[in-house]
Structures are given as structure tokens and as C-alpha cells.
Design a protein around this motif. Structure first.
Motif, PDB file in Angstrom:
ATOM      1  N   LYS A 222       0.826  -1.210   0.000  1.00 32.90           N
ATOM      2  CA  LYS A 222       0.000   0.000   0.000  1.00 32.90           C
ATOM      3  C   LYS A 222       0.857   1.256   0.000  1.00 32.90           C
ATOM      4  O   LYS A 222       0.492   2.268  -0.610  1.00 32.90           O
ATOM      5  N   SER A 223       2.007   1.205   0.653  1.00 32.77           N
ATOM      6  CA  SER A 223       2.895   2.360   0.698  1.00 32.77           C
ATOM      7  C   SER A 223       4.337   1.896   0.807  1.00 32.77           C
ATOM      8  O   SER A 223       4.606   0.740   1.169  1.00 32.77           O
ATOM      9  N   ALA A 224       5.264   2.793   0.521  1.00 33.40           N
ATOM     10  CA  ALA A 224       6.683   2.494   0.698  1.00 33.40           C
ATOM     11  C   ALA A 224       6.982   2.221   2.169  1.00 33.40           C
ATOM     12  O   ALA A 224       7.812   1.371   2.497  1.00 33.40           O
ATOM     13  N   ALA A 225       6.287   2.910   3.058  1.00 30.99           N
ATOM     14  CA  ALA A 225       6.491   2.698   4.495  1.00 30.99           C
ATOM     15  C   ALA A 225       6.099   1.275   4.903  1.00 30.99           C
ATOM     16  O   ALA A 225       6.800   0.643   5.699  1.00 30.99           O
ATOM     17  N   HIS A 226       5.001   0.754   4.362  1.00 28.58           N
ATOM     18  CA  HIS A 226       4.592  -0.623   4.670  1.00 28.58           C
ATOM     19  C   HIS A 226       5.626  -1.610   4.137  1.00 28.58           C
ATOM     20  O   HIS A 226       5.966  -2.587   4.806  1.00 28.58           O
ATOM     21  N   ARG A 227       6.117  -1.358   2.929  1.00 28.55           N
ATOM     22  CA  ARG A 227       7.140  -2.231   2.359  1.00 28.55           C
ATOM     23  C   ARG A 227       8.393  -2.208   3.229  1.00 28.55           C
ATOM     24  O   ARG A 227       8.962  -3.245   3.562  1.00 28.55           O
ATOM     25  N   ASP A 228       8.814  -1.035   3.627  1.00 28.58           N
ATOM     26  CA  ASP A 228      10.022  -0.908   4.451  1.00 28.58           C
ATOM     27  C   ASP A 228       9.842  -1.581   5.806  1.00 28.58           C
ATOM     28  O   ASP A 228      10.782  -2.179   6.338  1.00 28.58           O
ATOM     29  N   GLN A 229       8.634  -1.495   6.350  1.00 26.48           N
ATOM     30  CA  GLN A 229       8.351  -2.153   7.616  1.00 26.48           C
ATOM     31  C   GLN A 229       8.502  -3.672   7.467  1.00 26.48           C
ATOM     32  O   GLN A 229       9.058  -4.341   8.335  1.00 26.48           O
ATOM     33  N   MET A 230       8.036  -4.210   6.356  1.00 21.18           N
ATOM     34  CA  MET A 230       8.171  -5.648   6.100  1.00 21.18           C
ATOM     35  C   MET A 230       9.645  -6.029   5.971  1.00 21.18           C
ATOM     36  O   MET A 230      10.087  -7.051   6.500  1.00 21.18           O
ATOM     37  N   LEU A 231      10.409  -5.198   5.294  1.00 28.55           N
ATOM     38  CA  LEU A 231      11.822  -5.497   5.089  1.00 28.55           C
ATOM     39  C   LEU A 231      12.641  -5.416   6.377  1.00 28.55           C
ATOM     40  O   LEU A 231      13.741  -5.976   6.438  1.00 28.55           O
ATOM     41  N   GLN A 232      12.131  -4.725   7.386  1.00 25.70           N
ATOM     42  CA  GLN A 232      12.838  -4.651   8.663  1.00 25.70           C
ATOM     43  C   GLN A 232      12.724  -5.962   9.439  1.00 25.70           C
ATOM     44  O   GLN A 232      13.516  -6.231  10.334  1.00 25.70           O
ATOM     45  N   MET A 233      11.764  -6.770   9.083  1.00 27.47           N
ATOM     46  CA  MET A 233      11.610  -8.090   9.695  1.00 27.47           C
ATOM     47  C   MET A 233      12.635  -9.017   9.021  1.00 27.47           C
ATOM     48  O   MET A 233      13.238  -8.639   8.025  1.00 27.47           O
ATOM     49  N   PRO A 234      12.814 -10.240   9.508  1.00 31.73           N
ATOM     50  CA  PRO A 234      13.767 -11.148   8.838  1.00 31.73           C
ATOM     51  C   PRO A 234      13.179 -11.729   7.544  1.00 31.73           C
ATOM     52  O   PRO A 234      13.188 -12.930   7.302  1.00 31.73           O
TER      53      PRO A 234
END
Length: 153
Positions: free
Chosen positions: A122-134
Motif C-alpha cells: 500500500k505504501s513504501a512505508a509498509h514495504r520498508d516495515q516488512m523489510l525490517q523483519m527477517p
């Protein structure tokens, strides 16, 4: 150790690309995404529903070590045998909104194939949040299991 599954995410964009070459015929790679018993083995999840077809649906459940059940579901919008799957993906009861996934399967030779996934958030922020996980570690582990399990078929 270098990961075989590559995750590419450009800064400021709401998408990412996942690419993996497998030592599997494309038909077998595709089966690993569409046959419940194979999905359960390599994903380590219970397949509650899997309708691999246009306008099909799927629902998976995973139990964590504490006994909590996590549910994942989506709708399959486009299904072309051994070629592509376009679907939504939702993790229930999480802050992550629904994402759109484009999976493309390509035969590289009679015995090798490539999977390219484009995931749109939905947003770059959501994508980045996912990428912060393993995330990258997890997708590599899953694809390594997929390779082993499908090859044993």
C-alpha cells in the motif's frame, strides 16, 4: 553465505522484487505453489483452502511456538498453468494491509526454472516495515526447502 533468493527494493518505492533460480523443471516449481501437500511441506503451514484457478482463493494457518495461530489468505486473480499467478495476500490481525503479488514462472532449460515475484504494498512505508523483519532470511529458508522437497517428488 550468499542467499540464492534475491530481494530487490528501490528506495522510496512501494514494491519489491524477489528472484530465484531453481534446479527444478518449471512444471515442478509451479506445482510447489499450487498443490496443497507441497505448499504445506515447504511453507511449514496448514493449507485450509487452495483453489488454484482464476478467481480462486487460498487460506493458510501457521501456529507459532507459543501456540498462537496466524492466518494468511487471498484471492487468485489470474492463473496461467506453469506461467503465472496474480494474487492478493493478507496477514490477518496484523498492521499490514493487503498486498498484491505477481508470480511469474519461467523455464530456463528442461531442468531449471526461475521465479520472479513482484510484490506491491500500500505504501513504501509498509514495504520498508516488512523489510525490517527477517523477510529475506525467511524467504531464502522457504525457497531452500521448496527446492529440496520438490526435487524429492
Amino acid at each position: 553465505m550468499e542467499h540464492k533468493t534475491k530481494v530487490h527494493a528501490e528506495n522510496g518505492k512501494q514494491e519489491l522484487f524477489i528472484t530465484r533460480d531453481f534446479d527444478l523443471p518449471v512444471e515442478l516449481l509451479f506445482k510447489a505453489y499450487t498443490e496443497p501437500h507441497l505448499v504445506e511441506q515447504w511453507m511449514g503451514t496448514k493449507v485450509v483452502q487452495l483453489e488454484p484457478k482464476n478467481q480462486g482463493a487460498y487460506r493458510f494457518e501457521t501456529t507459532d511456538p507459543k501456540g498462537n495461530i496466524h492466518r494468511f489468505n487471498g484471492v487468485i486473480h489470474e492463473f496461467a498453468l506453469n506461467q503465472k499467478i496474480t494474487r492478493t495476500f493478507e496477514m490477518e490481525n496484523t498492521p499490514f494491509p493487503v498486498q498484491l503479488e505477481f508470480l511469474e514462472f519461467e523455464a530456463l532449460s528442461a531442468e531449471t526454472s526461475r521465479l520472479v515475484m513482484q510484490i506491491i504494498y500500500k505504501s513504501a512505508a509498509h514495504r520498508d516495515q516488512m523489510l525490517q523483519m527477517p523477510f529475506e532470511f525467511g524467504i531464502n529458508m522457504a525457497h531452500n526447502r521448496l527446492q529440496q522437497i520438490a526435487k524429492a517428488q
